[in-house]
Scaffold this motif. Sequence first.
Motif, PDB file in Angstrom:
ATOM      1  N   UNK A  49      61.001 -10.355 -24.187  1.00 54.87           N
ATOM      2  CA  UNK A  49      61.103  -8.906 -24.172  1.00 54.87           C
ATOM      3  C   UNK A  49      60.104  -8.295 -23.211  1.00 54.87           C
ATOM      4  N   UNK A  50      60.046  -6.981 -23.222  1.00 54.30           N
ATOM      5  CA  UNK A  50      59.199  -6.205 -22.320  1.00 54.30           C
ATOM      6  C   UNK A  50      57.979  -5.696 -23.061  1.00 54.30           C
ATOM      7  N   UNK A  51      56.806  -5.759 -22.405  1.00 48.30           N
ATOM      8  CA  UNK A  51      55.564  -5.232 -22.960  1.00 48.30           C
ATOM      9  C   UNK A  51      54.913  -4.336 -21.905  1.00 48.30           C
ATOM     10  N   UNK A  52      54.433  -3.172 -22.358  1.00 49.89           N
ATOM     11  CA  UNK A  52      53.749  -2.255 -21.454  1.00 49.89           C
ATOM     12  C   UNK A  52      52.463  -2.869 -20.942  1.00 49.89           C
ATOM     13  N   UNK A  53      52.174  -2.632 -19.656  1.00 46.72           N
ATOM     14  CA  UNK A  53      50.987  -3.200 -19.017  1.00 46.72           C
ATOM     15  C   UNK A  53      49.692  -2.819 -19.717  1.00 46.72           C
ATOM     16  N   UNK A  54      49.592  -1.592 -20.214  1.00 49.53           N
ATOM     17  CA  UNK A  54      48.337  -1.164 -20.839  1.00 49.53           C
ATOM     18  C   UNK A  54      48.079  -1.879 -22.167  1.00 49.53           C
ATOM     19  N   UNK A  55      49.060  -2.585 -22.692  1.00 49.11           N
ATOM     20  CA  UNK A  55      48.899  -3.335 -23.931  1.00 49.11           C
ATOM     21  C   UNK A  55      48.547  -4.801 -23.680  1.00 49.11           C
ATOM     22  N   UNK A  56      48.486  -5.199 -22.413  1.00 48.80           N
ATOM     23  CA  UNK A  56      48.148  -6.568 -22.032  1.00 48.80           C
ATOM     24  C   UNK A  56      46.734  -6.586 -21.454  1.00 48.80           C
ATOM     25  N   UNK A  57      45.909  -7.506 -21.904  1.00 50.21           N
ATOM     26  CA  UNK A  57      44.500  -7.528 -21.500  1.00 50.21           C
ATOM     27  C   UNK A  57      44.316  -7.718 -19.994  1.00 50.21           C
ATOM     28  N   UNK A  58      45.261  -8.375 -19.332  1.00 55.14           N
ATOM     29  CA  UNK A  58      45.142  -8.588 -17.881  1.00 55.14           C
ATOM     30  C   UNK A  58      46.106  -7.716 -17.084  1.00 55.14           C
ATOM     31  N   UNK A  59      46.698  -6.729 -17.751  1.00 59.29           N
ATOM     32  CA  UNK A  59      47.583  -5.743 -17.138  1.00 59.29           C
ATOM     33  C   UNK A  59      48.891  -6.299 -16.597  1.00 59.29           C
ATOM     34  N   UNK A  60      49.332  -7.440 -17.099  1.00 60.57           N
ATOM     35  CA  UNK A  60      50.676  -7.930 -16.852  1.00 60.57           C
ATOM     36  C   UNK A  60      50.904  -8.663 -15.545  1.00 60.57           C
ATOM     37  N   UNK A  61      52.187  -8.905 -15.298  1.00 63.94           N
ATOM     38  CA  UNK A  61      52.622  -9.667 -14.132  1.00 63.94           C
ATOM     39  C   UNK A  61      52.322  -8.928 -12.833  1.00 63.94           C
ATOM     40  N   UNK A  62      52.102  -9.676 -11.782  1.00 62.72           N
ATOM     41  CA  UNK A  62      51.900  -9.107 -10.441  1.00 62.72           C
ATOM     42  C   UNK A  62      53.141  -9.303  -9.571  1.00 62.72           C
ATOM     43  N   UNK A  63      54.208  -9.900 -10.152  1.00 64.61           N
ATOM     44  CA  UNK A  63      55.449 -10.161  -9.423  1.00 64.61           C
ATOM     45  C   UNK A  63      56.508  -9.146  -9.864  1.00 64.61           C
ATOM     46  N   UNK A  64      57.045  -8.404  -8.902  1.00 72.14           N
ATOM     47  CA  UNK A  64      58.047  -7.377  -9.203  1.00 72.14           C
ATOM     48  C   UNK A  64      59.404  -8.029  -9.513  1.00 72.14           C
TER      49      UNK A  64
END
Length: 66
Positions: A49-64
Amino acid sequence: MRSGASTGCSINGVAYPGQALDYHCFANPLADDDYNWTYVRNVSTGVEGWIRHDLLSDHGSKVRCR
């Protein structure tokens, strides 16, 4: 974890601290919520599923996502 990149999308599951997440890619928001979202698979549960970047400690994926 949501079915789409918006807080208006249904919840698929929960990712708890300490659970490993496999990042796939990120997308800009589908709604006007000003957040980017990362598509993930919870390694512990297999739920995707999808998770908002602000809820991930490393701010999520860097690949679009394409």
